[in-house]
Write a protein that holds these residues in place. Structure first.
Motif, mmCIF file in Angstrom:
data_model
loop_
_atom_site.group_PDB
_atom_site.id
_atom_site.type_symbol
_atom_site.label_atom_id
_atom_site.label_comp_id
_atom_site.label_asym_id
_atom_site.label_seq_id
_atom_site.Cartn_x
_atom_site.Cartn_y
_atom_site.Cartn_z
ATOM 1 N N LEU A 134 -14.043 0.579 -13.596
ATOM 2 C CA LEU A 134 -14.706 1.752 -14.159
ATOM 3 C C LEU A 134 -16.210 1.579 -14.007
ATOM 4 O O LEU A 134 -16.783 0.617 -14.534
ATOM 5 C CB LEU A 134 -14.337 1.930 -15.629
ATOM 6 N N LEU A 135 -16.845 2.482 -13.267
ATOM 7 C CA LEU A 135 -18.287 2.414 -13.054
ATOM 8 C C LEU A 135 -18.959 3.430 -13.967
ATOM 9 O O LEU A 135 -18.725 4.631 -13.842
ATOM 10 C CB LEU A 135 -18.609 2.701 -11.581
ATOM 11 N N ASN A 136 -19.789 2.930 -14.894
ATOM 12 C CA ASN A 136 -20.505 3.787 -15.845
ATOM 13 C C ASN A 136 -19.536 4.675 -16.637
ATOM 14 O O ASN A 136 -19.686 5.904 -16.688
ATOM 15 C CB ASN A 136 -21.574 4.617 -15.127
ATOM 16 N N ALA A 137 -18.571 4.019 -17.236
ATOM 17 C CA ALA A 137 -17.557 4.720 -18.033
ATOM 18 C C ALA A 137 -18.186 5.278 -19.308
ATOM 19 O O ALA A 137 -19.186 4.748 -19.802
ATOM 20 C CB ALA A 137 -16.436 3.749 -18.404
ATOM 21 N N PRO A 138 -17.597 6.347 -19.858
ATOM 22 C CA PRO A 138 -18.087 6.853 -21.145
ATOM 23 C C PRO A 138 -17.823 5.843 -22.261
ATOM 24 O O PRO A 138 -17.038 4.905 -22.104
ATOM 25 C CB PRO A 138 -17.278 8.136 -21.349
ATOM 26 N N ALA A 139 -18.488 6.047 -23.387
ATOM 27 C CA ALA A 139 -18.333 5.148 -24.536
ATOM 28 C C ALA A 139 -16.870 5.109 -24.985
ATOM 29 O O ALA A 139 -16.135 6.078 -24.831
ATOM 30 C CB ALA A 139 -19.211 5.638 -25.685
ATOM 31 N N GLY A 140 -16.481 3.954 -25.503
ATOM 32 C CA GLY A 140 -15.148 3.834 -26.082
ATOM 33 C C GLY A 140 -14.105 3.229 -25.172
ATOM 34 O O GLY A 140 -13.003 2.915 -25.614
ATOM 35 N N MET A 141 -14.432 3.037 -23.879
ATOM 36 C CA MET A 141 -13.455 2.434 -22.969
ATOM 37 C C MET A 141 -13.492 0.910 -23.146
ATOM 38 O O MET A 141 -14.559 0.331 -23.342
ATOM 39 C CB MET A 141 -13.778 2.788 -21.517
ATOM 40 N N VAL A 142 -12.334 0.284 -23.080
ATOM 41 C CA VAL A 142 -12.279 -1.163 -23.248
ATOM 42 C C VAL A 142 -11.696 -1.812 -21.997
ATOM 43 O O VAL A 142 -10.880 -1.224 -21.292
ATOM 44 C CB VAL A 142 -11.446 -1.576 -24.485
ATOM 45 N N SER A 143 -12.149 -3.055 -21.739
ATOM 46 C CA SER A 143 -11.663 -3.781 -20.570
ATOM 47 C C SER A 143 -10.375 -4.512 -20.911
ATOM 48 O O SER A 143 -10.026 -4.691 -22.077
ATOM 49 C CB SER A 143 -12.723 -4.762 -20.082
#
Ligand SMILES: [Zn+2]
Length: 209
Positions: free
Chosen positions: A111-120
């Motif tokens: 994920l490149l420059n994902a929105p807030a709230g995404m987790v790895s």
């Protein structure tokens, strides 16, 4: 950041393409949660915090779209994410659907420059960068959103393997070097034209006499 994907990350500074050396402070399974990526050429250091690699220090944008099953199906189908050996980049708002895509596809997702709230974790890795910090010809598919600038698009195009697919919004022209496969009212899907792939020079055998 999924450890095997560190191999395809490259320093973003303007010098010859250089792989990065990972120093791991904390990892879970094969995901680096905390640590550092270092460039042996220019000595730049890129921190990893909460599983996210920061090539530039920037807070994520607020989520503009909700995760959608329909969008996830469209991404997995149009990008042809059928194989666990595949790696796909979801840029910007497309990243919101990553967990749903993983539910239907075995491909690794960056994920490149994902929105807030995404987790790895669980096949999803996160990068924050001004351009795609990826090796040439290292990924199979890319979904790019309307916020991508010219440098981002160019770097993503470079990262595509031969016949790799790109999906983008209809507001964005299809980049040179891609051949359109399909489009609807919202997006186009195109494939890297194999004709533009530069082949290695053929070694000529020296003839004696
Ligand atoms: Zn460097």
């Amino acid at each position: 950041m999924f450890v095997p994907l560190v191999d395809i990350l490259r320093c973003v500074n303007p010098h010859e393409e250089t792989w990065l050396v990972a120093s791991i402070e904390r990892a879970e399974d094969r995901d680096i949660l905390a640590g550092m990526l270092g460039c042996p050429t220019c000595l730049a250091e890129y921190p990893i915090r909460d599983g996210v690699v920061y090539f530039v220090e920037r807070q994520p944008a607020a989520a503009a779209v909700q995760p959608s099953e329909a969008e996830a199906v469209r991404l997995a189908a149009t990008l042809d994410l059928t194989d666990a050996r595949m790696t796909a980049v979801l840029h910007g708002a497309w990243a919101a659907h990553a967990q749903l895509v993983r539910g239907m596809s075995p491909a690794e997702l960056l994920l490149l420059n994902a929105p807030a709230g995404m987790v790895s974790g669980d096949g999803v890795s996160l990068l924050v960068a001004d351009i795609a910090p990826l090796a040439q010809g290292s990924v199979d598919a890319v979904a790019v959103d309307a916020t991508a600038d010219a440098a981002t698009i160019e770097s993503l195009l470079r990262s595509l393997r031969g016949k790799g697919r790109m999906l983008g919004p209809v507001s964005m022209p299809i980049p040179d070097g891609l051949v359109e496969l399909a489009r609807d009212d919202e997006v186009w899907v195109a494939r890297l034209d194999v004709k533009v792939t530069v082949s290695a020079p053929i070694a000529l055998k020296r003839r004696d006499g």
